[in-house]
Design a protein around this motif. Structure first.
Motif, mmCIF file in Angstrom:
data_model
loop_
_atom_site.group_PDB
_atom_site.id
_atom_site.type_symbol
_atom_site.label_atom_id
_atom_site.label_comp_id
_atom_site.label_asym_id
_atom_site.label_seq_id
_atom_site.Cartn_x
_atom_site.Cartn_y
_atom_site.Cartn_z
ATOM 1 N N UNK A 36 13.153 22.658 -0.571
ATOM 2 C CA UNK A 36 12.343 23.596 -1.350
ATOM 3 C C UNK A 36 11.069 23.939 -0.590
ATOM 4 N N UNK A 37 10.634 25.183 -0.722
ATOM 5 C CA UNK A 37 9.394 25.612 -0.078
ATOM 6 C C UNK A 37 8.209 25.121 -0.913
ATOM 7 N N UNK A 38 7.026 25.035 -0.313
ATOM 8 C CA UNK A 38 5.846 24.651 -1.099
ATOM 9 C C UNK A 38 5.603 25.574 -2.293
ATOM 10 N N UNK A 39 5.895 26.859 -2.148
ATOM 11 C CA UNK A 39 5.720 27.808 -3.251
ATOM 12 C C UNK A 39 6.683 27.510 -4.390
ATOM 13 N N UNK A 40 7.931 27.162 -4.059
ATOM 14 C CA UNK A 40 8.915 26.827 -5.084
ATOM 15 C C UNK A 40 8.527 25.541 -5.814
ATOM 16 N N UNK A 41 8.028 24.589 -5.084
ATOM 17 C CA UNK A 41 7.587 23.332 -5.705
ATOM 18 C C UNK A 41 6.401 23.604 -6.622
ATOM 19 N N UNK A 42 5.442 24.386 -6.159
ATOM 20 C CA UNK A 42 4.257 24.707 -6.958
ATOM 21 C C UNK A 42 4.625 25.415 -8.248
ATOM 22 N N UNK A 43 5.625 26.282 -8.206
ATOM 23 C CA UNK A 43 6.033 27.013 -9.405
ATOM 24 C C UNK A 43 6.554 26.074 -10.487
ATOM 25 N N UNK A 44 7.115 24.952 -10.108
ATOM 26 C CA UNK A 44 7.645 23.982 -11.071
ATOM 27 C C UNK A 44 6.670 22.845 -11.354
ATOM 28 N N UNK A 45 5.588 22.765 -10.603
ATOM 29 C CA UNK A 45 4.608 21.686 -10.772
ATOM 30 C C UNK A 45 3.601 22.084 -11.843
ATOM 31 N N UNK A 46 4.047 22.082 -13.103
ATOM 32 C CA UNK A 46 3.202 22.558 -14.192
ATOM 33 C C UNK A 46 2.918 21.480 -15.228
ATOM 34 N N UNK A 47 3.239 20.237 -14.923
ATOM 35 C CA UNK A 47 3.014 19.184 -15.919
ATOM 36 C C UNK A 47 1.527 18.884 -16.061
ATOM 37 N N UNK A 48 1.157 18.437 -17.257
ATOM 38 C CA UNK A 48 -0.227 18.089 -17.567
ATOM 39 C C UNK A 48 -0.258 16.634 -18.000
ATOM 40 N N UNK A 113 -3.695 16.942 -24.821
ATOM 41 C CA UNK A 113 -3.229 17.502 -23.550
ATOM 42 C C UNK A 113 -1.710 17.504 -23.453
ATOM 43 N N UNK A 114 -1.060 16.505 -24.048
ATOM 44 C CA UNK A 114 0.399 16.481 -23.984
ATOM 45 C C UNK A 114 1.012 17.508 -24.939
ATOM 46 N N UNK A 115 0.289 17.888 -25.965
ATOM 47 C CA UNK A 115 0.726 19.000 -26.812
ATOM 48 C C UNK A 115 0.723 20.282 -25.978
ATOM 49 N N UNK A 116 -0.375 20.526 -25.269
ATOM 50 C CA UNK A 116 -0.446 21.688 -24.381
ATOM 51 C C UNK A 116 0.707 21.649 -23.394
ATOM 52 N N UNK A 117 0.924 20.501 -22.760
ATOM 53 C CA UNK A 117 1.977 20.343 -21.764
ATOM 54 C C UNK A 117 3.341 20.715 -22.332
ATOM 55 N N UNK A 118 3.640 20.205 -23.524
ATOM 56 C CA UNK A 118 4.949 20.464 -24.128
ATOM 57 C C UNK A 118 5.128 21.950 -24.439
ATOM 58 N N UNK A 119 4.111 22.552 -25.030
ATOM 59 C CA UNK A 119 4.198 23.982 -25.355
ATOM 60 C C UNK A 119 4.345 24.802 -24.071
ATOM 61 N N UNK A 122 8.015 23.988 -22.546
ATOM 62 C CA UNK A 122 9.253 24.060 -23.315
ATOM 63 C C UNK A 122 9.283 25.062 -24.459
ATOM 64 N N UNK A 123 8.193 25.703 -24.756
ATOM 65 C CA UNK A 123 8.160 26.612 -25.899
ATOM 66 C C UNK A 123 7.795 28.019 -25.449
ATOM 67 N N UNK A 124 8.146 29.014 -26.254
ATOM 68 C CA UNK A 124 8.984 28.923 -27.438
ATOM 69 C C UNK A 124 10.423 28.584 -27.055
ATOM 70 N N UNK A 125 11.133 28.017 -27.991
ATOM 71 C CA UNK A 125 12.481 27.510 -27.736
ATOM 72 C C UNK A 125 13.389 28.570 -27.120
ATOM 73 N N UNK A 126 13.275 29.805 -27.586
ATOM 74 C CA UNK A 126 14.152 30.876 -27.096
ATOM 75 C C UNK A 126 13.703 31.459 -25.762
ATOM 76 N N UNK A 127 12.483 31.135 -25.315
ATOM 77 C CA UNK A 127 11.959 31.675 -24.054
ATOM 78 C C UNK A 127 10.955 30.710 -23.446
ATOM 79 N N UNK A 128 11.384 29.515 -23.024
ATOM 80 C CA UNK A 128 10.446 28.543 -22.477
ATOM 81 C C UNK A 128 9.679 29.102 -21.280
ATOM 82 N N UNK A 129 8.440 28.691 -21.158
ATOM 83 C CA UNK A 129 7.537 29.069 -20.072
ATOM 84 C C UNK A 129 7.207 30.562 -20.059
#
Length: 185
Positions: A36-48, A113-119, A122-129
């Motif tokens: 994976x490229x650094x850009x691809x990794x960064x796009x998925x590195x969104x955890x809080x 902060x974990x509420x923010x992270x989850x939303x 993973x949310x909204x359920x029909x269109x996460x992120x």
């Protein structure tokens, strides 16, 4: 061709064992995939993290959150966070030690902060992120307000969100295993 490659990997795994296949795949012997490229990794590195590490720039208010919630969340969680077919988000304070605990954001979650992270992830359920950081800060503010944990005039951002004290903050114990302890957890 791809199906044949997968069949080959499966047969090799059964014949030589998973550890050998893992080692061979890391050495590029199967010629599957790519690094994976650094850009691809960064796009998925969104955890809080619980301490707020990883929160993006942005901000949101309770008033803005009410509008975002009505548009993207109420269909599953109800107009006020208690009526929907999906789990309740509001209420339950004081019930955790009872015979019928109600686990909601306001009663059970230890960190805002974990509420923010989850939303955010993973949310909204029909269109996460699909929500922007601004929208996620806003809907987080509205949910916290509905639970009596935030003043209506509050503004949430990467500085203020980690300071929100949840009612069940001390209801969890740290995991003592050395391989899972991380700063901020």
């Amino acid at each position: 061709m791809r199906g044949q490659s997968l069949l080959f990997v499966l047969l090799v795994t059964v014949a030589v064992g998973p550890a050998d296949v893992w080692a061979a795949s890391k050495n590029g012997l199967f010629h599957l995939g790519r690094v994976a490229t650094p850009e691809e990794i960064q796009a998925w590195d969104i955890d809080v993290a619980p301490g707020g590490e990883g929160l993006p720039a942005g901000s949101g208010t309770v008033e803005e959150g009410q509008r975002v919630y009505a548009k993207h969340c109420a269909g599953c969680h109800g107009a006020t966070g208690v009526e929907g077919p999906s789990p309740k988000l509001v209420g339950g304070q004081g019930t955790l030690a009872s015979a019928h605990p109600v686990k909601t954001v306001g009663s059970y979650w230890p960190y805002a902060t974990t509420l923010f992270d989850y939303i955010y992830r993973a949310m909204p359920f029909v269109a996460p992120q699909s929500l922007t950081p601004h929208q996620v800060y806003a809907v987080t503010a509205w949910i916290l307000f509905q639970n009596g944990l935030l003043d209506k005039a509050a503004v949430l951002d990467r500085e203020t969100l980690p300071k929100v004290r949840m009612l069940n903050r001390t209801g969890f114990v740290p995991d003592p295993r050395p391989d899972v302890n991380r700063p901020g957890s």
